[in-house]
Design a protein around this motif. Structure first.
Motif, PDB file in Angstrom:
ATOM      1  N   LEU A  83       0.881  -1.167   0.000  1.00 50.75           N
ATOM      2  CA  LEU A  83       0.000   0.000   0.000  1.00 50.75           C
ATOM      3  C   LEU A  83       0.905   1.199   0.000  1.00 50.75           C
ATOM      4  O   LEU A  83       1.778   1.358   0.833  1.00 50.75           O
ATOM      5  CB  LEU A  83      -0.876  -0.024   1.230  1.00 50.75           C
ATOM      6  CG  LEU A  83      -1.933   0.994   1.285  1.00 50.75           C
ATOM      7  CD1 LEU A  83      -3.196   0.493   0.640  1.00 50.75           C
ATOM      8  CD2 LEU A  83      -2.194   1.307   2.708  1.00 50.75           C
ATOM      9  N   PHE A 140      -6.380  -9.637  -3.288  1.00 46.32           N
ATOM     10  CA  PHE A 140      -6.688  -8.269  -3.674  1.00 46.32           C
ATOM     11  C   PHE A 140      -7.605  -8.260  -4.904  1.00 46.32           C
ATOM     12  O   PHE A 140      -7.541  -9.155  -5.738  1.00 46.32           O
ATOM     13  CB  PHE A 140      -5.412  -7.493  -4.027  1.00 46.32           C
ATOM     14  CG  PHE A 140      -4.447  -7.360  -2.894  1.00 46.32           C
ATOM     15  CD1 PHE A 140      -4.469  -6.243  -2.077  1.00 46.32           C
ATOM     16  CD2 PHE A 140      -3.504  -8.356  -2.643  1.00 46.32           C
ATOM     17  CE1 PHE A 140      -3.574  -6.115  -1.022  1.00 46.32           C
ATOM     18  CE2 PHE A 140      -2.613  -8.234  -1.594  1.00 46.32           C
ATOM     19  CZ  PHE A 140      -2.643  -7.109  -0.783  1.00 46.32           C
ATOM     20  N   PRO A 190      -5.456  -1.250  -6.439  1.00 49.86           N
ATOM     21  CA  PRO A 190      -5.530  -2.573  -5.803  1.00 49.86           C
ATOM     22  C   PRO A 190      -6.078  -2.452  -4.383  1.00 49.86           C
ATOM     23  O   PRO A 190      -5.655  -1.599  -3.609  1.00 49.86           O
ATOM     24  CB  PRO A 190      -4.071  -3.044  -5.809  1.00 49.86           C
ATOM     25  CG  PRO A 190      -3.261  -1.790  -5.889  1.00 49.86           C
ATOM     26  CD  PRO A 190      -4.063  -0.829  -6.702  1.00 49.86           C
ATOM     27  N   THR A 191      -7.021  -3.321  -4.051  1.00 51.71           N
ATOM     28  CA  THR A 191      -7.759  -3.223  -2.796  1.00 51.71           C
ATOM     29  C   THR A 191      -7.735  -4.551  -2.056  1.00 51.71           C
ATOM     30  O   THR A 191      -8.045  -5.598  -2.643  1.00 51.71           O
ATOM     31  CB  THR A 191      -9.232  -2.840  -3.083  1.00 51.71           C
ATOM     32  OG1 THR A 191      -9.267  -1.608  -3.805  1.00 51.71           O
ATOM     33  CG2 THR A 191     -10.015  -2.686  -1.801  1.00 51.71           C
ATOM     34  N   LEU A 192      -7.366  -4.538  -0.787  1.00 49.56           N
ATOM     35  CA  LEU A 192      -7.367  -5.760   0.007  1.00 49.56           C
ATOM     36  C   LEU A 192      -8.777  -6.302   0.128  1.00 49.56           C
ATOM     37  O   LEU A 192      -9.701  -5.595   0.521  1.00 49.56           O
ATOM     38  CB  LEU A 192      -6.790  -5.486   1.401  1.00 49.56           C
ATOM     39  CG  LEU A 192      -6.722  -6.690   2.336  1.00 49.56           C
ATOM     40  CD1 LEU A 192      -5.753  -7.735   1.793  1.00 49.56           C
ATOM     41  CD2 LEU A 192      -6.310  -6.246   3.737  1.00 49.56           C
ATOM     42  N   GLN A 219       0.557  -5.372  -1.800  1.00 54.34           N
ATOM     43  CA  GLN A 219      -0.267  -4.380  -2.494  1.00 54.34           C
ATOM     44  C   GLN A 219       0.593  -3.435  -3.334  1.00 54.34           C
ATOM     45  O   GLN A 219       0.231  -3.092  -4.467  1.00 54.34           O
ATOM     46  CB  GLN A 219      -1.091  -3.595  -1.482  1.00 54.34           C
ATOM     47  CG  GLN A 219      -2.156  -2.710  -2.116  1.00 54.34           C
ATOM     48  CD  GLN A 219      -3.123  -2.177  -1.096  1.00 54.34           C
ATOM     49  OE1 GLN A 219      -2.777  -1.992   0.062  1.00 54.34           O
ATOM     50  NE2 GLN A 219      -4.343  -1.934  -1.520  1.00 54.34           N
ATOM     51  N   SER A 269       0.564  -3.072  -7.547  1.00 55.61           N
ATOM     52  CA  SER A 269       0.312  -1.794  -8.216  1.00 55.61           C
ATOM     53  C   SER A 269       1.282  -1.555  -9.363  1.00 55.61           C
ATOM     54  O   SER A 269       1.038  -0.707 -10.224  1.00 55.61           O
ATOM     55  CB  SER A 269       0.398  -0.641  -7.209  1.00 55.61           C
ATOM     56  OG  SER A 269       1.726  -0.448  -6.770  1.00 55.61           O
TER      57      SER A 269
END
Length: 249
Positions: free
Chosen positions: A6, A187, A200-202, A218, A222
């Motif tokens: 992230l 993700f 990108p999202t958990l 994450q 990306s």
């Protein structure tokens, strides 16, 4: 789904914002599923003159946007639009909007959320809001610009399955992998018309995973690049899922 940094804070998926706006303040609040943040619309998107000239009085765009834990708009993209000109109208102003730092259960977090932005033109009065409005398909049927409609394409409807052509492995210390052997992080993310990974999202964690491991996965995702998605031989966008399995090899 394929298995195999992230950027500032853990990115979680927020629900659809559907708060009713107060026109005099242009202040919108998202408060659902433990997620809380506000949007101050400092500049309104203007109803496209091209649409007025063609006699259209309504328009709608659904966007996904990523707001980091400091309240900065990190990324956004349109997922569905009744006409591309409405997307351009949003693009001209969205980076002037102000966001409060999103909080999830009271803690600052980066979030990905969706907004429905509705345009209307009645006489000399032009307005827009962020509420869920008329169904997109029905709107296109009424106003006759269905062929101009843009939307996200399901992966199974693409001309050919897309595949990664550039992959980056998460930079996770070996000690952490050994301690959490076999744990997984899944993700979801968008792939734009150029094959670039967006937002990108958990989505899910299986096992005992350290936060740093999730952030590394994450961040790596990306940077991935895919073959360009197409539908009917035209560039499109899609949504995929990727699972990282932390194994000591």
């Amino acid at each position: 789904m394929m298995k195999t940094r992230l950027i500032a804070g853990l990115c979680l998926l927020a629900g659809l914002a559907s708060a009713v706006a107060r026109a005099e303040t242009e202040h919108y609040t998202l408060d659902t599923h433990g997620i809380d943040f506000t949007i101050d619309v400092t500049r309104r998107p203007l109803f496209p003159p091209s649409m007025l000239n063609e006699g259209y009085l309504e328009g709608k765009v659904r966007i996904a946007m990523e707001v980091d834990h400091t309240g900065e708009l990190r990324d956004w993209m349109d997922l569905e639009a009744s006409h591309p000109d409405f997307v351009e109208a949003i693009a001209r102003v969205i980076h002037s909007w102000e966001f409060s730092p999103p909080k999830i259960n009271g803690k600052s977090r980066t979030v990905v959320t969706y907004l429905d932005i509705n345009f209307s033109a009645k006489g000399a009065v032009l307005s827009f809001d962020l509420t869920t409005g008329m169904d997109m398909a029905r709107m296109n049927q009424i106003f006759g610009y269905n062929r101009e409609k843009e939307e996200l394409t399901s992966a199974h409807k693409l001309d050919t399955p897309i595949r990664p052509i550039h992959q980056v492995n998460p930079a996770v210390p070996l000690e952490a992998i050994k301690e959490h052997e076999g744990s997984k992080a899944r993700f979801t993310f968008f792939v734009d018309e150029w094959g670039k990974v967006r937002m990108p999202t958990l989505d899910r964690i299986d096992g005992d995973v350290e936060l740093g491991m999730v952030l590394a996965a994450q961040d790596a995702l990306s940077q991935w690049q895919f073959t360009r998605p197409t539908s009917g031989s035209r560039p499109t966008r899609t949504k995929l899922a990727q699972e990282f399995v932390f194994i000591n090899r």
